[in-house]
Design an enzyme around this catalytic site. Structure first.
Site, PDB file in Angstrom:
ATOM      1  N   ASP A 141       0.836  -1.201   0.000  1.00  0.00           N
ATOM      2  CA  ASP A 141       0.000   0.000   0.000  1.00  0.00           C
ATOM      3  C   ASP A 141       0.868   1.247   0.000  1.00  0.00           C
ATOM      4  O   ASP A 141       0.470   2.297   0.495  1.00  0.00           O
ATOM      5  CB  ASP A 141      -0.903  -0.025   1.246  1.00  0.00           C
ATOM      6  N   LYS A 144       2.864   3.670  -5.589  1.00  0.00           N
ATOM      7  CA  LYS A 144       2.311   2.671  -6.521  1.00  0.00           C
ATOM      8  C   LYS A 144       3.360   2.183  -7.534  1.00  0.00           C
ATOM      9  O   LYS A 144       3.268   1.068  -8.009  1.00  0.00           O
ATOM     10  CB  LYS A 144       1.075   3.251  -7.202  1.00  0.00           C
ATOM     11  N   ASP A 169      -3.263  -2.879  -2.532  1.00  0.00           N
ATOM     12  CA  ASP A 169      -4.310  -1.861  -2.541  1.00  0.00           C
ATOM     13  C   ASP A 169      -4.151  -0.982  -3.792  1.00  0.00           C
ATOM     14  O   ASP A 169      -3.071  -0.924  -4.401  1.00  0.00           O
ATOM     15  CB  ASP A 169      -4.223  -0.994  -1.275  1.00  0.00           C
ATOM     16  N   ASN A 170      -5.224  -0.305  -4.188  1.00  0.00           N
ATOM     17  CA  ASN A 170      -5.179   0.746  -5.212  1.00  0.00           C
ATOM     18  C   ASN A 170      -4.800   0.266  -6.607  1.00  0.00           C
ATOM     19  O   ASN A 170      -4.159   1.000  -7.371  1.00  0.00           O
ATOM     20  CB  ASN A 170      -4.200   1.862  -4.806  1.00  0.00           C
ATOM     21  N   GLU A 199     -11.387   4.394  -1.068  1.00  0.00           N
ATOM     22  CA  GLU A 199     -11.826   4.679   0.307  1.00  0.00           C
ATOM     23  C   GLU A 199     -12.672   5.951   0.367  1.00  0.00           C
ATOM     24  O   GLU A 199     -12.345   6.956  -0.249  1.00  0.00           O
ATOM     25  CB  GLU A 199     -10.615   4.798   1.252  1.00  0.00           C
TER      26      GLU A 199
HETATM   27  C1  LIG Z   1       1.941   5.782  -0.675  1.00  0.00           C
HETATM   28  C2  LIG Z   1       0.853   6.103   0.275  1.00  0.00           C
HETATM   29  C3  LIG Z   1       0.911   5.386   1.596  1.00  0.00           C
HETATM   30  C4  LIG Z   1       2.134   5.582   2.438  1.00  0.00           C
HETATM   31  O1  LIG Z   1       3.246   4.888   1.905  1.00  0.00           O
HETATM   32  C5  LIG Z   1       4.435   5.582   2.275  1.00  0.00           C
HETATM   33  N1  LIG Z   1       5.497   5.145   1.365  1.00  0.00           N
HETATM   34  C6  LIG Z   1       5.584   5.409   0.041  1.00  0.00           C
HETATM   35  N2  LIG Z   1       6.646   4.780  -0.497  1.00  0.00           N
HETATM   36  C7  LIG Z   1       7.251   4.112   0.497  1.00  0.00           C
HETATM   37  C8  LIG Z   1       8.406   3.269   0.560  1.00  0.00           C
HETATM   38  N3  LIG Z   1       9.131   3.027  -0.535  1.00  0.00           N
HETATM   39  N4  LIG Z   1       8.735   2.718   1.754  1.00  0.00           N
HETATM   40  C9  LIG Z   1       7.980   2.968   2.850  1.00  0.00           C
HETATM   41  N5  LIG Z   1       6.883   3.752   2.856  1.00  0.00           N
HETATM   42  C10 LIG Z   1       6.528   4.324   1.686  1.00  0.00           C
HETATM   43  C11 LIG Z   1       4.041   7.022   2.210  1.00  0.00           C
HETATM   44  O2  LIG Z   1       4.872   7.817   3.019  1.00  0.00           O
HETATM   45  C12 LIG Z   1       2.602   7.005   2.708  1.00  0.00           C
HETATM   46  O3  LIG Z   1       2.551   7.203   4.110  1.00  0.00           O
HETATM   47  N6  LIG Z   1      -0.457   5.774  -0.335  1.00  0.00           N
HETATM   48  C13 LIG Z   1      -0.971   6.541  -1.319  1.00  0.00           C
HETATM   49  O4  LIG Z   1      -0.324   7.431  -1.857  1.00  0.00           O
HETATM   50  C14 LIG Z   1      -2.415   6.344  -1.650  1.00  0.00           C
HETATM   51  C15 LIG Z   1      -3.064   7.311  -2.447  1.00  0.00           C
HETATM   52  C16 LIG Z   1      -4.428   7.211  -2.725  1.00  0.00           C
HETATM   53  C17 LIG Z   1      -5.091   8.236  -3.564  1.00  0.00           C
HETATM   54  C18 LIG Z   1      -6.147   7.891  -4.399  1.00  0.00           C
HETATM   55  C19 LIG Z   1      -6.793   8.841  -5.172  1.00  0.00           C
HETATM   56  C20 LIG Z   1      -6.370  10.159  -5.120  1.00  0.00           C
HETATM   57  F1  LIG Z   1      -7.003  11.103  -5.848  1.00  0.00           F
HETATM   58  C21 LIG Z   1      -5.300  10.526  -4.292  1.00  0.00           C
HETATM   59  C22 LIG Z   1      -4.669   9.568  -3.519  1.00  0.00           C
HETATM   60  C23 LIG Z   1      -5.183   6.153  -2.199  1.00  0.00           C
HETATM   61  C24 LIG Z   1      -4.543   5.182  -1.431  1.00  0.00           C
HETATM   62  O5  LIG Z   1      -5.248   4.140  -0.906  1.00  0.00           O
HETATM   63  C25 LIG Z   1      -3.173   5.253  -1.164  1.00  0.00           C
HETATM   64  O6  LIG Z   1      -2.616   4.241  -0.447  1.00  0.00           O
HETATM   65 MG   LIG Z   2      -3.968   2.570  -0.332  1.00  0.00          MG
END
Ligand SMILES: C[C@H](C[C@H]1O[C@@H](n2cnc3c(N)ncnc32)[C@H](O)[C@@H]1O)NC(=O)c1cc(-c2ccc(F)cc2)cc(O)c1O
Ligand SMILES: [Mg+2]
Length: 215
Positions: A141, A144, A169-170, A199
């Protein structure tokens, strides 16, 4: 300065949820995100699908990529059997700080280890640092465009065994086309798609579940 959205999510949990009660934390966050401020938690609809996959699998060793505020961490950890462990990776320090407090609020610290790091830096260290040879369940998650490279990295590090289940997810919104292409065409995975909604929204989204064959 104005608080951040994760800080406001934590305040909602501390104000409306009961300590030690994961369901009250889940409900408080979902109510806030539906009624006040959208946030990128997996949410209640896709969350129920996550719950059913975890309950059916009953995993001992779980990896979550992308903790954010810990909503799905709590959803997964509350279903794990005693002695099971969930390792969750989050590279944003502010989000990790909030997630730690949410996890502490529900009293699931003994099952959950949050590592503040990028997935690609820590996937290769799972065995030497946590003594984990393979994972039973992986929840993707995070960014992407990291789903596919990190899946290949996990394969390369020998962290996936025959029967390991990966849930992403997504896969529609924001979408992970390269990952879907790979898992749906690769002979070493059997995969299925759970159609759902983004969501707290009517937009289509879904989860892709795949069981590893390692042909
Ligand atoms: C990416 C994020 C989730 C988290 O992941 C951490 N992260 C990242 N890359 C790494 C790594 N390489 N290692 C560790 N952590 C890492 C980050 O800091 C965020 O806290 N999730 C999303 O961006 C996300 C976006 C949408 C979304 C959908 C429609 C829209 F119009 C706008 C946004 C829906 C969702 O359900 C998501 O999950
Ligand atoms: Mg997500």
């Amino acid at each position: 300065t104005r608080s951040t959205r994760p800080q406001r999510l934590l305040k909602v949990v501390q104000k409306h949820a009961t300590r030690g009660d994961p369901q009250s934390v889940i409900s408080a966050i979902d109510h806030f995100c539906r009624r006040s401020e959208w946030a990128m938690n997996i949410g209640d609809e896709k969350g129920s699908i996550l719950d059913s996959v975890v309950s059916e699998l009953n995993p001992e060793k779980v990896l979550e990529l992308g903790t954010y505020c810990g909503y799905s961490t709590v959803r997964i950890a509350r279903l794990l059997p005693p002695g099971a462990r969930l390792i969750t990776l989050e590279f944003n320090a502010d989000y990790a700080a909030i997630a730690r407090q949410v996890i502490a609020w529900v009293g699931l610290e003994d099952k959950v280890q949050l590592v503040e790091s990028a997935s690609e830096d820590w996937i290769p260290r799972m065995t030497e640092h946590f003594g984990i040879e393979t994972f039973d369940f992986v929840f993707l998650d995070h960014w992407k465009d990291r789903y596919l490279p990190d899946t290949k990295l996990m394969e390369g590090c020998g962290l996936l065994r025959k029967g390991t289940v990966l849930l992403a997810d997504n896969v529609i919104c924001p979408g992970v086309p390269d990952y879907l292409e790979y898992v749906r065409n690769s002979l070493s995975y059997k995969s299925c798609y759970f159609k759902s909604h983004l969501e707290y929204s009517k937009a289509e989204d879904g989860l892709e579940k795949k069981s590893v064959f390692l042909g």
